[in-house]
Design an enzyme around this catalytic site. Structure first.
Site, mmCIF file in Angstrom:
data_model
loop_
_atom_site.group_PDB
_atom_site.id
_atom_site.type_symbol
_atom_site.label_atom_id
_atom_site.label_comp_id
_atom_site.label_asym_id
_atom_site.label_seq_id
_atom_site.Cartn_x
_atom_site.Cartn_y
_atom_site.Cartn_z
ATOM 1 N N GLU A 80 0.853 -1.180 0.000
ATOM 2 C CA GLU A 80 0.000 0.000 0.000
ATOM 3 C C GLU A 80 0.897 1.241 0.000
ATOM 4 O OE1 GLU A 80 -3.662 1.806 2.740
ATOM 5 O OE2 GLU A 80 -2.075 0.617 3.684
ATOM 6 N N LYS A 179 -10.440 0.687 -1.029
ATOM 7 C CA LYS A 179 -10.326 0.402 0.407
ATOM 8 C C LYS A 179 -11.572 0.868 1.146
ATOM 9 C CE LYS A 179 -7.114 1.121 4.279
ATOM 10 N NZ LYS A 179 -5.865 1.814 4.692
ATOM 11 N N CYS A 212 -4.708 -3.228 4.178
ATOM 12 C CA CYS A 212 -4.269 -2.750 5.492
ATOM 13 C C CYS A 212 -5.343 -2.833 6.579
ATOM 14 C CB CYS A 212 -3.730 -1.324 5.349
ATOM 15 S SG CYS A 212 -2.587 -0.861 6.699
#
Length: 501
Positions: A80, A179, A212
């Site tokens: 990321e 995300k 993440c």
């Protein structure tokens, strides 16, 4: 009649081709990248300057991709923020963004780079995948225009998304994921309106993808595994280690084990921000990992994985995480408990005062039990057993039940829960369990130097105990059963209030 025979032949031939093309194993690669960061600025740079910076990072990634391909890798995951970094505001990241179409458009940017406008980053990533015959996963930024008819449209007239992309070995865009659970500091990006469950099929298994902070979530992380039955998860991350319980490698490996999937985790490398820790993990254990706070260089890791781990005879059996702890009486203790903080959460601790013993500590509905034996009780080190049962509210809102054994930073008990990197006290035997009210519990063991405890040293019993296995004395830094109670979370971890009963 002839036609029916022909159709049967075609069907049989197709099945034979599918069985031949499908593989039982594959070579996975992840690259921990020391990102070249842009200069922090209050005003946006030009597109040309932004591309110059991104090309510098892609030059490094290209070397890793080529090396992985030469070593036989079928797929590589990069981190990321790995192409442009993270020192941005909403306005200053804009020159780094591209319009990323939905994969259903069937696009190979390397062959048709101008089809969706200015897309030099997607073109280069596509060509890297195509020219090296490898699946490539990267994290970049997507932009989508909106207007006043959309009540959620930002004032600048566009949505900006933290985005993972995947290209197949022909350079075709096969996945785009926005995300869903943004970490609190990610103000340069927008939350997607809707949850995206992104998967794609390959000859070596079904892959899911998220980013993440999503790994803490039910949506999409758990849904991809349990409902969509992915075999492997692709996980770009920019993870700052929070010792003792939220270090990247122990947490990511425990997630793969508890969820029963392969996890390809690629972290950025920036020691100033405590960012390191990448690896390739399976339901059975850790294949390879990298944790390095001493140097500033990147690291490529490769490992052979089972394509469909659920079909393997070694696939772990389900664990009833509260079974053992709920079947025994709490261990009695004449000493008093004390509070301690970890990552803004107040744990209830009790000190381990002897070289061997049995302890119980409780908070709300959670009681944690520990049986242990040290090689010796050192006078210069203190350990505590801790319990936390509550809502975490800083940089996200999510409900935890955690049992943990931690080394305190000093012999002053007020330091229990603070970051510490080394331990000299060795444990010959241990068993940690808790009265969990959730089936989502992630077991981890971290040793001195923030290194991962190998599975040959411990086991997870079916009744929910993290137990020593070998009798080898281990310099334990922390061990934990890290539970998540998803039904008590906020709608999204990074925004909105939680609904508590």
């Amino acid at each position: 009649m002839i036609r029916s025979y022909f159709l049967k032949f075609v069907a049989i031939f197709a099945l034979l081709v599918l069985s031949v093309s499908a593989t039982d194993t594959f070579i996975a690669a992840v690259y921990e990248h020391a990102v070249i960061l842009p200069n922090k600025t209050e005003t946006p740079v030009s597109k040309e300057e932004a591309l110059l910076l991104m090309n510098k990072n892609m030059d490094v990634l290209e070397k890793a991709v080529k090396l992985a391909a030469r070593q036989g890798a079928h797929i590589i995951v990069t981190p990321e923020d790995g192409i442009y970094g993270w020192v941005f505001k909403r306005e200053t990241i804009y020159p780094y963004l591209e319009d990323i179409p939905h994969p259903e458009v069937n696009w190979i940017p390397c062959k048709d780079p101008q089809r969706f406008g200015y897309a030099p980053v997607q073109e280069r990533l596509s060509c890297l995948a195509k020219d090296n015959s490898i699946y490539l996963v990267a994290n970049i930024g997507d932009k989508k225009p909106c207007n006043a008819s959309d009540p959620q449209c930002p004032p600048d007239g566009r949505y900006q998304y933290n985005t993972n992309v995947a290209f197949d070995s022909e350079g075709r865009l096969v996945a785009r994921y926005h995300k869903y659970n943004l970490y609190a500091p990610e103000t340069q990006f927008d939350f997607p309106k809707d949850l995206e469950l992104v998967t794609f099929d390959t000859p070596f298994g079904k892959f899911g993808i998220f980013t993440c902070f999503d790994i803490f979530s039910h949506d999409p992380a758990v849904v991809l595994v349990e409902k969509l039955q992915v075999d492997s998860v692709l996980f770009p991350t920019a993870w700052g280690n929070l010792l003792p319980l939220l270090s990247a490698v122990p947490f990511h490996s425990s997630w793969a084990r508890a969820m029963g999937v392969n996890l390809l985790a690629a972290n950025v490398h920036n020691t100033t921000m405590h960012m390191t820790g990448s690896g390739i993990y399976t339901p059975e254990g850790v294949n390879v990992y990298h944790y390095d706070m001493e140097t500033e260089s990147g690291q490529l890791m490769l490992s052979e994985l089972k394509s469909r781990p659920r079909n393997e005879p070694t696939y772990p059996a389900p664990v009833d995480w509260g079974a053992y702890a709920k079947s025994i009486r709490p261990f009695s203790s004449e000493q008093s408990d004390f509070p301690g903080m970890f990552y803004f959460d107040e744990y209830t601790f009790t000190e381990l005062k002897r070289s061997a013993g049995n302890y119980t500590v409780c908070q709300k509905d959670l009681c944690c039990h520990l049986t242990y034996k040290m090689s010796e009780k050192r006078a210069d080190e203190s350990y505590a057993l801790g319990a936390f049962d509550g809502l975490h509210t800083v940089d996200g809102r999510y409900y935890l039940q955690v049992c943990t054994l931690v080394k305190c930073r000093t012999t002053d008990l007020t330091t229990c829960g603070e970051a510490i990197g080394s331990a000299f006290t060795k444990f010959e035997d241990f068993s940690l369990s808790g009265t969990f009210g959730t089936s989502y519990v992630f077991p981890q063991l971290t040793l001195s130097g923030s290194q991962l405890g190998s599975e040959r040293y411990y086991e997870i019993s079916r009744d929910g105990r993290l137990k020593s296995r070998s009798g080898t004395p281990l310099p334990v830094l922390a061990m934990a059963l890290y539970g998540r109670v998803f039904e008590k979370d906020a709608p999204r971890l990074g925004q909105g209030p939680a609904k508590l009963e």
